[in-house]
Design a protein around this motif. Structure first.
Motif, PDB file in Angstrom:
ATOM      1  N   GLY A 200      31.068  43.912  23.549  1.00 39.59           N
ATOM      2  CA  GLY A 200      29.777  43.926  24.189  1.00 39.59           C
ATOM      3  C   GLY A 200      29.947  44.227  25.669  1.00 39.59           C
ATOM      4  O   GLY A 200      31.063  44.197  26.204  1.00 39.59           O
ATOM      5  N   THR A 201      28.844  44.478  26.361  1.00 35.40           N
ATOM      6  CA  THR A 201      28.941  44.819  27.780  1.00 35.40           C
ATOM      7  C   THR A 201      29.605  43.721  28.608  1.00 35.40           C
ATOM      8  O   THR A 201      30.469  44.013  29.446  1.00 35.40           O
ATOM      9  N   PRO A 202      29.254  42.425  28.442  1.00 33.76           N
ATOM     10  CA  PRO A 202      29.925  41.407  29.256  1.00 33.76           C
ATOM     11  C   PRO A 202      31.441  41.409  29.084  1.00 33.76           C
ATOM     12  O   PRO A 202      32.183  41.270  30.066  1.00 33.76           O
ATOM     13  N   ALA A 203      31.918  41.583  27.859  1.00 27.23           N
ATOM     14  CA  ALA A 203      33.363  41.615  27.617  1.00 27.23           C
ATOM     15  C   ALA A 203      33.995  42.836  28.267  1.00 27.23           C
ATOM     16  O   ALA A 203      35.071  42.755  28.872  1.00 27.23           O
ATOM     17  N   LEU A 204      33.342  43.995  28.138  1.00 24.84           N
ATOM     18  CA  LEU A 204      33.871  45.195  28.778  1.00 24.84           C
ATOM     19  C   LEU A 204      33.987  44.999  30.284  1.00 24.84           C
ATOM     20  O   LEU A 204      34.992  45.374  30.902  1.00 24.84           O
ATOM     21  N   LEU A 205      32.975  44.400  30.887  1.00 29.59           N
ATOM     22  CA  LEU A 205      33.003  44.212  32.336  1.00 29.59           C
ATOM     23  C   LEU A 205      34.113  43.245  32.752  1.00 29.59           C
ATOM     24  O   LEU A 205      34.723  43.413  33.814  1.00 29.59           O
ATOM     25  N   ARG A 206      34.393  42.249  31.924  1.00 30.41           N
ATOM     26  CA  ARG A 206      35.499  41.339  32.244  1.00 30.41           C
ATOM     27  C   ARG A 206      36.833  42.083  32.204  1.00 30.41           C
ATOM     28  O   ARG A 206      37.671  41.931  33.099  1.00 30.41           O
ATOM     29  N   HIS A 207      37.042  42.866  31.152  1.00 29.62           N
ATOM     30  CA  HIS A 207      38.275  43.660  31.067  1.00 29.62           C
ATOM     31  C   HIS A 207      38.350  44.644  32.227  1.00 29.62           C
ATOM     32  O   HIS A 207      39.424  44.863  32.808  1.00 29.62           O
ATOM     33  N   ALA A 208      37.222  45.271  32.558  1.00 29.95           N
ATOM     34  CA  ALA A 208      37.203  46.272  33.614  1.00 29.95           C
ATOM     35  C   ALA A 208      37.563  45.673  34.967  1.00 29.95           C
ATOM     36  O   ALA A 208      38.331  46.256  35.740  1.00 29.95           O
ATOM     37  N   GLU A 209      37.036  44.492  35.268  1.00 30.07           N
ATOM     38  CA  GLU A 209      37.334  43.860  36.554  1.00 30.07           C
ATOM     39  C   GLU A 209      38.821  43.552  36.677  1.00 30.07           C
ATOM     40  O   GLU A 209      39.439  43.787  37.724  1.00 30.07           O
ATOM     41  N   ARG A 210      39.407  43.045  35.587  1.00 28.04           N
ATOM     42  CA  ARG A 210      40.843  42.749  35.618  1.00 28.04           C
ATOM     43  C   ARG A 210      41.677  44.011  35.771  1.00 28.04           C
ATOM     44  O   ARG A 210      42.776  43.970  36.332  1.00 28.04           O
ATOM     45  N   ALA A 211      41.165  45.141  35.268  1.00 26.54           N
ATOM     46  CA  ALA A 211      41.910  46.396  35.297  1.00 26.54           C
ATOM     47  C   ALA A 211      41.621  47.227  36.543  1.00 26.54           C
ATOM     48  O   ALA A 211      42.113  48.348  36.664  1.00 26.54           O
ATOM     49  N   GLY A 212      40.820  46.701  37.475  1.00 27.60           N
ATOM     50  CA  GLY A 212      40.590  47.404  38.720  1.00 27.60           C
ATOM     51  C   GLY A 212      39.415  48.356  38.714  1.00 27.60           C
ATOM     52  O   GLY A 212      39.363  49.292  39.521  1.00 27.60           O
ATOM     53  N   TRP A 213      38.446  48.133  37.831  1.00 31.56           N
ATOM     54  CA  TRP A 213      37.241  48.954  37.778  1.00 31.56           C
ATOM     55  C   TRP A 213      36.074  48.210  38.429  1.00 31.56           C
ATOM     56  O   TRP A 213      36.041  46.985  38.452  1.00 31.56           O
ATOM     57  N   ARG A 214      35.104  48.979  38.888  1.00 27.76           N
ATOM     58  CA  ARG A 214      33.887  48.422  39.481  1.00 27.76           C
ATOM     59  C   ARG A 214      32.694  48.865  38.646  1.00 27.76           C
ATOM     60  O   ARG A 214      32.509  50.067  38.396  1.00 27.76           O
ATOM     61  N   ALA A 215      31.887  47.930  38.177  1.00 31.10           N
ATOM     62  CA  ALA A 215      30.681  48.267  37.409  1.00 31.10           C
ATOM     63  C   ALA A 215      29.634  48.845  38.356  1.00 31.10           C
ATOM     64  O   ALA A 215      29.345  48.260  39.403  1.00 31.10           O
ATOM     65  N   VAL A 216      29.053  49.985  37.972  1.00 33.91           N
ATOM     66  CA  VAL A 216      28.037  50.621  38.820  1.00 33.91           C
ATOM     67  C   VAL A 216      26.681  50.718  38.143  1.00 33.91           C
ATOM     68  O   VAL A 216      25.669  50.921  38.815  1.00 33.91           O
ATOM     69  N   ASP A 217      26.622  50.558  36.818  1.00 35.74           N
ATOM     70  CA  ASP A 217      25.328  50.645  36.146  1.00 35.74           C
ATOM     71  C   ASP A 217      25.448  50.120  34.721  1.00 35.74           C
ATOM     72  O   ASP A 217      26.529  50.133  34.125  1.00 35.74           O
ATOM     73  N   GLN A 218      24.328  49.634  34.196  1.00 33.10           N
ATOM     74  CA  GLN A 218      24.195  49.247  32.792  1.00 33.10           C
ATOM     75  C   GLN A 218      22.805  49.672  32.344  1.00 33.10           C
ATOM     76  O   GLN A 218      21.849  49.568  33.102  1.00 33.10           O
TER      77      GLN A 218
END
Length: 267
Positions: A200-218
């Motif tokens: 789901g989106t919350p899980a993706l964003l958690r993985h993304a933050e740990r991997a050095g990504w920044r969420a810009v839109d949903q």
């Protein structure tokens, strides 16, 4: 969860693992893409079934797809392009685009629609590494390989610094699941089991933050959920990238026996 929502989470063009392309290359998946019809499923080892939306994948890009494409920047890499509706739509718009998929049936159909495509895994060396403006992981392709961290790391290598990643997620759920599945049809024909992930989106964003990504839109569209990310990391100076004007072939790069050629767009 409704069957329609479940169906959107499985990918038309994913790979079983970074080293095993067989699951999405063999029947019954190839047969379904050639005919453009299901029913087709991912079956978990406990018997749970995930319906696959073959007819939607083989149709033209719909309104939700076009919203994704509207947000794309620069040259676009569609990872797990399946039968090529997004690649073909971008090509018709005059955009620079390349689809990659481990299934020869998927790549062949993409090329017939007028879209450039290569038969490769996302973990193989690819043209234009570190120079793509946008990468797409739609139709559940965020599950490729069953390891979101490894996939996000690879996507960062493929994109230019500040490039955009658009990923489709499980709608309205905070789901973070690792499973082993195989492709099956209504007759019970099956392929090789392979690892898969559902996020789901919350899980993706958690993985993304740990991997050095920044969420810009949903956003949501047509009952589907999407997230856009940008990497905070600078790409390495070392790269296995091929020249961006190399030739695309519709065959496994390990097989070395091309069945057709198509130019790769300059990146």
């Amino acid at each position: 969860m409704t069957a329609g929502r479940i169906a959107r989470q499985a990918s038309p063009g994913a790979l079983g693992s970074p080293v095993d392309n067989a699951p999405w290359s063999a029947d019954p998946y190839s047969h379904a893409l050639r005919t453009g019809r299901g029913p087709l499923f991912l079956r978990r080892t406990d018997g749970w079934l995930l319906p696959l939306e073959v007819e939607r994948w083989c149709a033209d890009a719909d309104a939700a797809d076009l919203e994704v494409l509207r947000r794309c920047e620069g040259a676009v890499l569609d990872v797990g392009c399946g039968p090529g509706r997004l690649v073909a739509a971008l090509a018709r718009q005059g955009r620079r685009v390349l689809g990659i998929d481990v299934s020869e049936a998927a790549v062949s159909r993409t090329v017939r629609l007028g879209g450039p495509a290569l038969r490769r895994s996302v973990f193989d060396p690819l043209p234009g590494e570190g120079r793509w403006g946008t990468a797409l992981l739609v139709d559940g392709n965020v599950g490729i390989g069953g390891d979101p961290a490894a996939l996000l790391d690879r996507m960062a290598q493929l994109l230019a610094p500040g490039g955009l990643l658009v990923a489709e997620t499980v709608p309205e759920m905070d789901l973070d699941e690792r499973v082993r599945v195989h492709v099956t049809d209504a007759r019970g024909a099956t392929g090789t089991a392979f690892p898969w992930a559902r996020l789901g989106t919350p899980a993706l964003l958690r993985h993304a933050e740990r991997a050095g990504w920044r969420a810009v839109d949903q956003w949501t569209a047509g009952g589907r959920s999407f997230a856009a990310l940008r990497s905070r990391r600078h790409r390495s100076t070392s790269s296995t990238a091929e020249p961006p004007k190399s030739t695309a072939v519709i065959s496994s790069q390990r097989a070395g026996k091309p069945s057709a050629d198509r130019p790769v767009p300059e990146v």
